[in-house]
Design a protein around this motif. Structure first.
Motif, PDB file in Angstrom:
ATOM      1  N   THR A 103      43.138 123.973 114.274  1.00 35.15           N
ATOM      2  CA  THR A 103      44.602 124.114 113.306  1.00 35.15           C
ATOM      3  C   THR A 103      45.707 124.052 114.135  1.00 35.15           C
ATOM      4  OG1 THR A 103      42.867 124.349 111.106  1.00 35.15           O
ATOM      5  CG2 THR A 103      45.512 124.280 111.158  1.00 35.15           C
ATOM      6  N   GLY A 104      46.166 122.975 114.690  1.00 36.17           N
ATOM      7  CA  GLY A 104      47.601 123.426 115.424  1.00 36.17           C
ATOM      8  C   GLY A 104      47.030 123.925 117.108  1.00 36.17           C
ATOM      9  N   HIS A 105      47.474 125.284 116.853  1.00 33.58           N
ATOM     10  CA  HIS A 105      47.481 126.234 117.832  1.00 33.58           C
ATOM     11  C   HIS A 105      46.600 127.434 117.498  1.00 33.58           C
ATOM     12  CE1 HIS A 105      49.844 123.529 120.273  1.00 33.58           C
ATOM     13  NE2 HIS A 105      50.864 123.556 119.240  1.00 33.58           N
ATOM     14  N   ARG A 106      46.333 127.425 116.679  1.00 31.89           N
ATOM     15  CA  ARG A 106      45.457 129.210 116.645  1.00 31.89           C
ATOM     16  C   ARG A 106      43.742 128.303 116.235  1.00 31.89           C
ATOM     17  NH1 ARG A 106      47.021 130.144 110.813  1.00 31.89           N
ATOM     18  NH2 ARG A 106      46.483 128.461 110.020  1.00 31.89           N
ATOM     19  N   LEU A 107      42.846 128.467 116.424  1.00 36.16           N
ATOM     20  CA  LEU A 107      41.911 129.010 116.398  1.00 36.16           C
ATOM     21  C   LEU A 107      41.207 129.755 114.203  1.00 36.16           C
ATOM     22  CD1 LEU A 107      38.405 128.432 117.133  1.00 36.16           C
ATOM     23  CD2 LEU A 107      38.391 131.072 118.488  1.00 36.16           C
ATOM     24  N   VAL A 108      40.685 128.368 114.149  1.00 32.28           N
ATOM     25  CA  VAL A 108      40.122 129.027 112.710  1.00 32.28           C
ATOM     26  C   VAL A 108      38.193 128.969 112.598  1.00 32.28           C
ATOM     27  CG1 VAL A 108      40.170 127.904 110.630  1.00 32.28           C
ATOM     28  CG2 VAL A 108      41.982 127.956 112.081  1.00 32.28           C
ATOM     29  N   LEU A 109      38.156 129.906 112.258  1.00 25.42           N
ATOM     30  CA  LEU A 109      36.658 130.148 111.977  1.00 25.42           C
ATOM     31  C   LEU A 109      36.204 129.898 110.373  1.00 25.42           C
ATOM     32  CD1 LEU A 109      35.289 132.413 114.646  1.00 25.42           C
ATOM     33  CD2 LEU A 109      35.281 130.375 114.489  1.00 25.42           C
ATOM     34  N   ASP A 110      36.175 128.808 109.921  1.00 25.91           N
ATOM     35  CA  ASP A 110      36.341 128.651 107.892  1.00 25.91           C
ATOM     36  C   ASP A 110      34.525 127.374 107.717  1.00 25.91           C
ATOM     37  OD1 ASP A 110      36.390 126.370 108.986  1.00 25.91           O
ATOM     38  OD2 ASP A 110      37.953 126.088 107.683  1.00 25.91           O
ATOM     39  N   ALA A 111      33.942 127.563 106.785  1.00 25.60           N
ATOM     40  CA  ALA A 111      33.188 126.667 106.293  1.00 25.60           C
ATOM     41  C   ALA A 111      33.046 125.865 106.790  1.00 25.60           C
ATOM     42  CB  ALA A 111      33.146 126.246 105.183  1.00 25.60           C
ATOM     43  N   ARG A 112      33.636 124.982 108.011  1.00 25.99           N
ATOM     44  CA  ARG A 112      33.167 123.323 109.092  1.00 25.99           C
ATOM     45  C   ARG A 112      32.689 124.164 109.878  1.00 25.99           C
ATOM     46  NH1 ARG A 112      39.450 121.690 110.485  1.00 25.99           N
ATOM     47  NH2 ARG A 112      39.599 123.872 110.974  1.00 25.99           N
ATOM     48  N   LEU A 113      32.526 125.354 110.363  1.00 24.27           N
ATOM     49  CA  LEU A 113      31.437 125.888 111.852  1.00 24.27           C
ATOM     50  C   LEU A 113      29.901 126.215 110.560  1.00 24.27           C
ATOM     51  CD1 LEU A 113      31.588 126.457 114.309  1.00 24.27           C
ATOM     52  CD2 LEU A 113      31.802 129.180 114.168  1.00 24.27           C
ATOM     53  N   PRO A 114      30.269 126.897 110.558  1.00 24.47           N
ATOM     54  CA  PRO A 114      28.223 126.908 110.409  1.00 24.47           C
ATOM     55  C   PRO A 114      27.864 124.995 109.358  1.00 24.47           C
ATOM     56  CG  PRO A 114      29.663 128.540 108.189  1.00 24.47           C
ATOM     57  CD  PRO A 114      30.491 127.349 109.236  1.00 24.47           C
ATOM     58  N   ALA A 115      28.529 124.762 108.860  1.00 25.35           N
ATOM     59  CA  ALA A 115      28.225 123.141 108.069  1.00 25.35           C
ATOM     60  C   ALA A 115      28.260 122.725 109.078  1.00 25.35           C
ATOM     61  CB  ALA A 115      29.669 122.180 107.692  1.00 25.35           C
ATOM     62  N   VAL A 116      28.688 122.123 110.032  1.00 22.47           N
ATOM     63  CA  VAL A 116      28.379 121.582 112.019  1.00 22.47           C
ATOM     64  C   VAL A 116      27.156 122.231 113.019  1.00 22.47           C
ATOM     65  CG1 VAL A 116      29.619 120.730 114.180  1.00 22.47           C
ATOM     66  CG2 VAL A 116      30.482 121.032 112.605  1.00 22.47           C
ATOM     67  N   ALA A 117      26.626 123.491 112.163  1.00 20.91           N
ATOM     68  CA  ALA A 117      25.547 124.727 112.843  1.00 20.91           C
ATOM     69  C   ALA A 117      24.159 123.485 111.838  1.00 20.91           C
ATOM     70  CB  ALA A 117      26.034 125.916 112.902  1.00 20.91           C
ATOM     71  N   VAL A 118      24.502 123.437 110.702  1.00 17.13           N
ATOM     72  CA  VAL A 118      23.249 123.511 109.647  1.00 17.13           C
ATOM     73  C   VAL A 118      23.197 121.786 110.034  1.00 17.13           C
ATOM     74  CG1 VAL A 118      22.529 122.385 107.734  1.00 17.13           C
ATOM     75  CG2 VAL A 118      24.205 124.422 107.575  1.00 17.13           C
ATOM     76  N   THR A 166      26.843 122.409 102.391  1.00 17.30           N
ATOM     77  CA  THR A 166      27.062 124.085 103.357  1.00 17.30           C
ATOM     78  C   THR A 166      28.385 123.883 103.318  1.00 17.30           C
ATOM     79  OG1 THR A 166      24.940 123.354 104.680  1.00 17.30           O
ATOM     80  CG2 THR A 166      26.793 125.182 105.062  1.00 17.30           C
ATOM     81  N   ALA A 167      29.646 123.374 103.644  1.00 19.48           N
ATOM     82  CA  ALA A 167      30.607 123.087 103.409  1.00 19.48           C
ATOM     83  C   ALA A 167      31.218 123.695 102.010  1.00 19.48           C
ATOM     84  CB  ALA A 167      31.273 122.558 104.105  1.00 19.48           C
ATOM     85  N   ALA A 168      30.751 123.173 101.506  1.00 21.55           N
ATOM     86  CA  ALA A 168      31.971 123.156  99.648  1.00 21.55           C
ATOM     87  C   ALA A 168      30.690 124.298  99.181  1.00 21.55           C
ATOM     88  CB  ALA A 168      30.673 122.250  98.741  1.00 21.55           C
TER      89      ALA A 168
END
Length: 100
Positions: free
Chosen positions: A56-71, A92-94
């Motif tokens: 997100t911009g110039h930051r690393l963000v670990l949110d619900a998207r990462l587990p959703a992509v893993a699933v 999963t994300a929701a």
């Protein structure tokens, strides 16, 4: 900003695919070029997915998207139907967003 860039790159890709037969004049790509293009496509797509998922911009963000992509990755690996992959990843994300 990123959606504009993504749409522009997609449009450029389709334009290149549309005009390449005209530019090639019926000639086939060499086997070395074809292998290189085949090898480049998957890592490029994987990098795009990771950047859009974790950045997100110039930051690393670990949110619900990462587990959703893993699933989604596990389901694709298990050869699940596309609709199942999309619904499971979205669910999963929701669910994670609702809990957090």
């Amino acid at each position: 900003m990123s959606w504009t860039l993504l749409l522009a790159l997609g449009g450029a890709s389709y334009a290149l695919k549309a005009i390449s037969p005209v530019l090639a004049g019926g000639r086939e790509l060499g086997p070395r070029v074809r292998r290189t293009l085949d090898l480049v496509a998957v890592p490029l797509l994987a990098a795009l997915i990771l950047v859009q998922t974790l950045g997100t911009g110039h930051r690393l963000v670990l949110d619900a998207r990462l587990p959703a992509v893993a699933v989604a990755a596990v389901l694709v690996w298990r050869r699940a139907p596309f609709l199942v992959v999309v619904l499971a990843a979205a669910g999963t994300a929701a669910l994670l967003r609702a809990l957090g």
